[in-house]
Scaffold this motif. Structure first.
Motif, short mmCIF file in Angstrom:
data_model
loop_
_atom_site.label_atom_id
_atom_site.label_comp_id
_atom_site.label_asym_id
_atom_site.label_seq_id
_atom_site.Cartn_x
_atom_site.Cartn_y
_atom_site.Cartn_z
N ASP A 103 0.86 -1.18 0.00
CA ASP A 103 0.00 0.00 0.00
C ASP A 103 0.91 1.24 0.00
N PRO A 104 0.88 2.03 -1.08
CA PRO A 104 1.80 3.18 -1.16
C PRO A 104 1.60 4.20 -0.05
N LYS A 105 0.46 4.15 0.64
CA LYS A 105 0.21 5.13 1.70
C LYS A 105 0.64 4.65 3.08
N LEU A 106 1.19 3.43 3.11
CA LEU A 106 1.61 2.87 4.41
C LEU A 106 3.05 2.38 4.35
N TYR A 107 3.75 2.58 5.46
CA TYR A 107 5.10 2.03 5.63
C TYR A 107 5.08 1.08 6.83
N ILE A 108 6.13 0.25 6.90
CA ILE A 108 6.37 -0.51 8.13
C ILE A 108 7.67 0.00 8.73
N VAL A 109 7.63 0.41 10.01
CA VAL A 109 8.88 0.78 10.69
C VAL A 109 9.33 -0.38 11.55
N GLU A 110 10.63 -0.59 11.58
CA GLU A 110 11.22 -1.64 12.41
C GLU A 110 12.23 -0.99 13.34
N TYR A 111 12.01 -1.14 14.62
CA TYR A 111 12.86 -0.49 15.62
C TYR A 111 14.08 -1.35 15.91
N LYS A 112 15.24 -0.71 15.97
CA LYS A 112 16.51 -1.41 16.22
C LYS A 112 16.97 -1.21 17.67
N ASP A 113 17.94 -2.01 18.08
CA ASP A 113 18.53 -1.85 19.41
C ASP A 113 19.71 -0.88 19.39
N ASP A 114 20.07 -0.38 18.19
CA ASP A 114 21.21 0.54 18.09
C ASP A 114 20.92 1.83 18.82
N ALA A 115 21.94 2.31 19.51
CA ALA A 115 21.81 3.58 20.22
C ALA A 115 22.95 4.50 19.81
N THR A 116 22.63 5.78 19.62
CA THR A 116 23.68 6.77 19.34
C THR A 116 23.43 7.97 20.23
N ALA A 117 24.47 8.74 20.44
CA ALA A 117 24.33 9.99 21.20
C ALA A 117 25.37 10.97 20.70
N PHE A 118 25.20 12.22 21.07
CA PHE A 118 26.13 13.28 20.68
C PHE A 118 26.32 13.30 19.17
N ASN A 119 25.21 13.40 18.46
CA ASN A 119 25.21 13.47 17.00
C ASN A 119 25.98 12.30 16.37
N GLY A 120 25.78 11.11 16.94
CA GLY A 120 26.36 9.91 16.34
C GLY A 120 27.79 9.60 16.77
N GLU A 121 28.38 10.48 17.61
CA GLU A 121 29.77 10.24 18.06
C GLU A 121 29.88 9.03 18.97
N LYS A 122 28.87 8.85 19.82
CA LYS A 122 28.85 7.69 20.73
C LYS A 122 27.88 6.67 20.15
N LYS A 123 28.36 5.45 19.98
CA LYS A 123 27.52 4.41 19.39
C LYS A 123 27.49 3.21 20.31
N GLY A 124 26.36 2.51 20.33
CA GLY A 124 26.28 1.29 21.13
C GLY A 124 24.99 0.56 20.82
N GLN A 125 24.72 -0.40 21.67
CA GLN A 125 23.50 -1.20 21.54
C GLN A 125 22.85 -1.23 22.91
N ILE A 126 21.53 -1.19 22.92
CA ILE A 126 20.80 -1.37 24.18
C ILE A 126 19.86 -2.54 23.92
N ALA A 127 20.21 -3.71 24.47
CA ALA A 127 19.44 -4.93 24.17
C ALA A 127 17.98 -4.73 24.57
#
Ligand code: UDP
Length: 234
Positions: A20-44
């Motif tokens: 359906d062109p009017k619908l998307y599916i979003v999939e949430y990840k465990d990836d975490a970033t902070a400080f404009n992407g400078e700090k990266k990690g995962q939060i299970a």
């Protein structure tokens, strides 16, 4: 509904086309970033917490008259949403001083404001999401005057609704960031509402119950996300 090819991968979510062109599916990840992407990690487990929590809050906001992109939760990490064009403005409201506000003005965290604040950041990773005043957003044509008025009106309802909701769960809503999109030309709430995008402090202890645990290496990050979801689901 068929999940088709990936359209986009952001820092915390993937977006997929559907049949359906009017619908998307979003999939949430465990990836975490902070400080404009400078700090990266995962939060299970974070992806599931943020997905389920956003959907609970968005359904509540719909009841309060704020239109949102929420359509249907498919699994603990996946949700069908309306396909919006995101306005490149991060909308931030604060009830209590914290984070960049405290830093910018050289004040401590925890000052309770008589009136909530309202600000925009320009959603632009290369520029580090700079603070942006309304007239600059208008000058650059990022939104119309009417759209900004609608955003202000909805944001006030979002704040009042979430403040009351979280307080019932033993959480103080310190500040939050939301994003809006255009769907059939109308402004609707999109993106997410989660411990990644809200500051939440425990009512009794003032303990930080949000992404600041990751940003500031405060420990118990996963446990805190699970605790917030548990409270929100009660
Ligand atoms: N926030 C967000 N994404 C951003 C910047 C801020 O979700 O790119 C949220 C943040 O979690 C907090 C609120 O917006 O709840 C205010 O953040 P602030 O401006 O204090 O920036 P920060 O301290 O996160 O850099």
């Amino acid at each position: 509904m068929k999940k088709l090819e990936q359209l986009y991968e952001g820092k915390a979510k993937k977006v997929f086309k559907t049949d359906d062109p009017k619908l998307y599916i979003v999939e949430y990840k465990d990836d975490a970033t902070a400080f404009n992407g400078e700090k990266k990690g995962q939060i299970a487990g974070k992806g599931a917490v943020n997905n389920v929590m956003s959907n609970i809050v968005f359904q509540l906001l719909e009841q309060k008259g704020v239109p949102t992109h929420f359509v249907e939760q498919l699994s603990d990490r996946e949700t069908v949403v309306k396909a919006v064009e995101i306005l490149p403005l991060e909308v931030i409201t604060r009830n209590v001083s914290a984070g960049s506000f405290a830093k910018r003005y050289g004040v401590e965290e925890g000052i309770v404001f008589e009136n909530p604040t309202f600000e925009f950041s320009y959603k632009n990773d290369d520029l580090g999401d700079p603070l942006m005043c309304e007239s600059h957003a208008l000058a650059l044509g990022l939104a119309t005057e009417e759209q900004i008025e609608t955003i202000k009106k909805y944001t006030a309802v979002v704040n009042e609704t979430m403040k009351e909701f979280f307080l019932e769960k033993g959480l103080k809503l310190i500040d939050f960031k939301i994003e809006f999109g255009l769907y059939d030309g109308e402004v609707i709430l999109a993106d997410e509402v989660s411990p990644d995008t809200c500051r939440l402090w425990d009512v009794k202890t003032n303990e930080k119950m949000d992404k600041d645990r990751f940003r500031r290496d405060l420990g118990n990050v996963e446990e805190t996300y699970q605790e917030v979801l548990k409270r929100v689901q009660k």
